[in-house]
Design a protein around this motif. Structure first.
Motif, PDB file in Angstrom:
ATOM      1  N   VAL A  55       0.805  -1.227   0.000  1.00  0.00           N
ATOM      2  CA  VAL A  55       0.000   0.000   0.000  1.00  0.00           C
ATOM      3  C   VAL A  55       0.836   1.274   0.000  1.00  0.00           C
ATOM      4  N   GLY A  56       2.168   1.130  -0.046  1.00  0.00           N
ATOM      5  CA  GLY A  56       3.013   2.319  -0.093  1.00  0.00           C
ATOM      6  C   GLY A  56       3.168   2.969   1.276  1.00  0.00           C
ATOM      7  N   THR A  57       3.188   4.293   1.285  1.00  0.00           N
ATOM      8  CA  THR A  57       3.407   5.044   2.519  1.00  0.00           C
ATOM      9  C   THR A  57       2.081   5.576   3.060  1.00  0.00           C
ATOM     10  N   ILE A  58       1.846   5.321   4.342  1.00  0.00           N
ATOM     11  CA  ILE A  58       0.591   5.689   4.993  1.00  0.00           C
ATOM     12  C   ILE A  58       0.886   6.513   6.242  1.00  0.00           C
ATOM     13  N   LYS A  59       0.160   7.580   6.436  1.00  0.00           N
ATOM     14  CA  LYS A  59       0.262   8.382   7.653  1.00  0.00           C
ATOM     15  C   LYS A  59      -0.952   8.070   8.533  1.00  0.00           C
ATOM     16  N   VAL A  60      -0.700   7.655   9.768  1.00  0.00           N
ATOM     17  CA  VAL A  60      -1.784   7.271  10.677  1.00  0.00           C
ATOM     18  C   VAL A  60      -2.357   8.511  11.358  1.00  0.00           C
ATOM     19  N   PRO A  61      -3.664   8.739  11.231  1.00  0.00           N
ATOM     20  CA  PRO A  61      -4.279   9.917  11.869  1.00  0.00           C
ATOM     21  C   PRO A  61      -4.263   9.815  13.397  1.00  0.00           C
ATOM     22  N   LYS A  62      -4.416  10.947  14.031  1.00  0.00           N
ATOM     23  CA  LYS A  62      -4.500  11.002  15.483  1.00  0.00           C
ATOM     24  C   LYS A  62      -5.671  10.141  15.973  1.00  0.00           C
ATOM     25  N   ASP A  63      -5.474   9.464  17.092  1.00  0.00           N
ATOM     26  CA  ASP A  63      -6.495   8.628  17.731  1.00  0.00           C
ATOM     27  C   ASP A  63      -6.931   7.471  16.857  1.00  0.00           C
ATOM     28  N   HIS A  64      -6.032   7.012  15.989  1.00  0.00           N
ATOM     29  CA  HIS A  64      -6.298   5.847  15.145  1.00  0.00           C
ATOM     30  C   HIS A  64      -5.098   4.910  15.179  1.00  0.00           C
ATOM     31  N   LEU A  65      -5.307   3.693  14.683  1.00  0.00           N
ATOM     32  CA  LEU A  65      -4.265   2.673  14.677  1.00  0.00           C
ATOM     33  C   LEU A  65      -4.171   2.019  13.309  1.00  0.00           C
ATOM     34  N   TRP A  66      -2.984   1.545  13.003  1.00  0.00           N
ATOM     35  CA  TRP A  66      -2.758   0.712  11.818  1.00  0.00           C
ATOM     36  C   TRP A  66      -2.473  -0.688  12.333  1.00  0.00           C
ATOM     37  N   VAL A  67      -3.279  -1.667  11.925  1.00  0.00           N
ATOM     38  CA  VAL A  67      -3.157  -3.025  12.456  1.00  0.00           C
ATOM     39  C   VAL A  67      -2.923  -4.025  11.333  1.00  0.00           C
ATOM     40  N   MET A  68      -2.210  -5.105  11.672  1.00  0.00           N
ATOM     41  CA  MET A  68      -1.939  -6.157  10.704  1.00  0.00           C
ATOM     42  C   MET A  68      -1.981  -7.505  11.403  1.00  0.00           C
ATOM     43  N   GLY A  69      -2.354  -8.546  10.650  1.00  0.00           N
ATOM     44  CA  GLY A  69      -2.331  -9.897  11.183  1.00  0.00           C
ATOM     45  C   GLY A  69      -0.943 -10.488  11.080  1.00  0.00           C
ATOM     46  N   ASP A  70      -0.613 -11.434  11.950  1.00  0.00           N
ATOM     47  CA  ASP A  70       0.705 -12.067  11.888  1.00  0.00           C
ATOM     48  C   ASP A  70       0.825 -13.031  10.715  1.00  0.00           C
ATOM     49  N   HIS A  71      -0.316 -13.574  10.258  1.00  0.00           N
ATOM     50  CA  HIS A  71      -0.299 -14.390   9.038  1.00  0.00           C
ATOM     51  C   HIS A  71      -0.638 -13.448   7.876  1.00  0.00           C
ATOM     52  N   ARG A  72       0.357 -12.758   7.400  1.00  0.00           N
ATOM     53  CA  ARG A  72       0.143 -11.656   6.460  1.00  0.00           C
ATOM     54  C   ARG A  72      -0.574 -12.053   5.179  1.00  0.00           C
ATOM     55  N   ASN A  73      -0.344 -13.277   4.717  1.00  0.00           N
ATOM     56  CA  ASN A  73      -0.970 -13.705   3.467  1.00  0.00           C
ATOM     57  C   ASN A  73      -2.374 -14.271   3.683  1.00  0.00           C
ATOM     58  N   ASP A  74      -2.853 -14.220   4.921  1.00  0.00           N
ATOM     59  CA  ASP A  74      -4.199 -14.720   5.222  1.00  0.00           C
ATOM     60  C   ASP A  74      -4.896 -13.772   6.189  1.00  0.00           C
ATOM     61  N   SER A  75      -4.663 -12.471   6.000  1.00  0.00           N
ATOM     62  CA  SER A  75      -5.233 -11.492   6.919  1.00  0.00           C
ATOM     63  C   SER A  75      -5.726 -10.266   6.164  1.00  0.00           C
ATOM     64  N   ARG A  76      -7.035 -10.038   6.236  1.00  0.00           N
ATOM     65  CA  ARG A  76      -7.601  -8.820   5.660  1.00  0.00           C
ATOM     66  C   ARG A  76      -7.603  -7.749   6.753  1.00  0.00           C
ATOM     67  N   ASP A  77      -6.463  -7.098   6.858  1.00  0.00           N
ATOM     68  CA  ASP A  77      -6.251  -6.120   7.924  1.00  0.00           C
ATOM     69  C   ASP A  77      -6.285  -4.707   7.355  1.00  0.00           C
ATOM     70  N   SER A  78      -5.582  -3.769   7.980  1.00  0.00           N
ATOM     71  CA  SER A  78      -5.611  -2.375   7.523  1.00  0.00           C
ATOM     72  C   SER A  78      -5.260  -2.240   6.052  1.00  0.00           C
ATOM     73  N   ARG A  79      -4.328  -3.054   5.578  1.00  0.00           N
ATOM     74  CA  ARG A  79      -3.890  -2.964   4.182  1.00  0.00           C
ATOM     75  C   ARG A  79      -5.024  -3.199   3.194  1.00  0.00           C
ATOM     76  N   ALA A  80      -5.939  -4.098   3.555  1.00  0.00           N
ATOM     77  CA  ALA A  80      -7.017  -4.481   2.640  1.00  0.00           C
ATOM     78  C   ALA A  80      -8.140  -3.457   2.581  1.00  0.00           C
ATOM     79  N   HIS A  81      -8.089  -2.449   3.446  1.00  0.00           N
ATOM     80  CA  HIS A  81      -9.207  -1.509   3.543  1.00  0.00           C
ATOM     81  C   HIS A  81      -8.802  -0.055   3.313  1.00  0.00           C
ATOM     82  N   VAL A  82      -7.615   0.157   2.747  1.00  0.00           N
ATOM     83  CA  VAL A  82      -7.136   1.536   2.576  1.00  0.00           C
ATOM     84  C   VAL A  82      -8.000   2.346   1.610  1.00  0.00           C
TER      85      VAL A  82
END
Length: 231
Positions: free
Chosen positions: A155-182
């Motif tokens: 997803v390239g470079t992302i800036k996280v807004p105040k009072d928010h989080l960027w989250v990812m699963g440990d099984h990266r190839n089987d996780s629809r995490d922050s990357r999948a919803h940008v």
């Protein structure tokens, strides 16, 4: 002469106290959650049960990088429940388990992921490269063997807004995490207010009991501050 009460009446007070204590504990202190998928392997396996600290947020604590957290669906991350999940009998059982802290609320949708970055951080997630937070590459020994840090969702470079989080699963190839919803509403970020608490231990099965500490790699990530210009 004092009449002895029936045994079932003798049980009412201790049972009532136990239920009140259970309600207080699950509301303010600790909640048990089951793991529904393999998105956090190998740290967590499907059908593991974790204990979540709900007390810290009550005292103003906020999620930190590297913590495994449980949070409410920010919107559209999870599919609608199947007919089996909405079966009246099953819902009744789950409500009973919820009351004593053995299951999350029936009508809520929850996810569990690892916090990679917090408000103000910059995340870099590029194909063929490690994840970087504030330009610091992360050494991630916890990700699933064979998974790549970002290759499936670069997803390239992302800036996280105040009072928010960027989250990812440990099984990266089987996780629809922050990357999948940008590209969706919310930008893939999780509002801090959606966080239920930090998962601090695997409680079940007993053979997999383990604590969930913050990996050392996150302790080396510097907080990025925006300088205040003089007036």
């Amino acid at each position: 002469m004092r009449t002895k009460r029936p045994w079932w009446k003798e049980l009412l007070v201790p049972v009532g106290v136990a239920l009140v204590l259970a309600l207080v504990i699950t509301t303010f202190l600790v909640q048990a959650f089951s793991i529904p998928s393999g998105s956090m392997q190998n740290t967590l396996q499907k059908d593991d049960w974790v204990l979540v600290d709900k007390l810290t947020p009550w005292f103003g604590g906020t999620p930190q990088r590297g913590e495994v957290i449980v949070f409410r669906d920010p919107g559209g991350w999870l599919p609608e429940r199947s007919s089996q999940e909405t079966n009246a009998a099953l819902r009744g059982i789950q409500k009973a388990l919820t009351f004593v802290g053995l299951a999350p609320p029936v009508d809520e949708k929850y996810l569990i992921k690892r916090v990679i970055a917090v408000g103000g951080d910059t995340v870099e997630c590029n194909r063929g490269e490690p994840v970087k937070v504030n330009e610091k590459p992360l050494d991630e020994p916890y990700i699933y063997p064979g998974s790549t840090p970002c290759d499936d969702y670069p997803v390239g470079t992302i800036k996280v807004p105040k009072d928010h989080l960027w989250v990812m699963g440990d099984h990266r190839n089987d996780s629809r995490d922050s990357r999948a919803h940008v590209h969706e509403a919310g930008g893939g970020f999780v509002p801090v207010k959606n966080v239920i608490g930090r998962a601090f231990t695997v409680a079940w099965p007993i053979s997999r009991w383990a604590t969930l500490p913050v990996p050392d790699t996150f302790r080396r990530v510097a907080t990025r501050f925006t300088p205040t210009l003089p007036r």
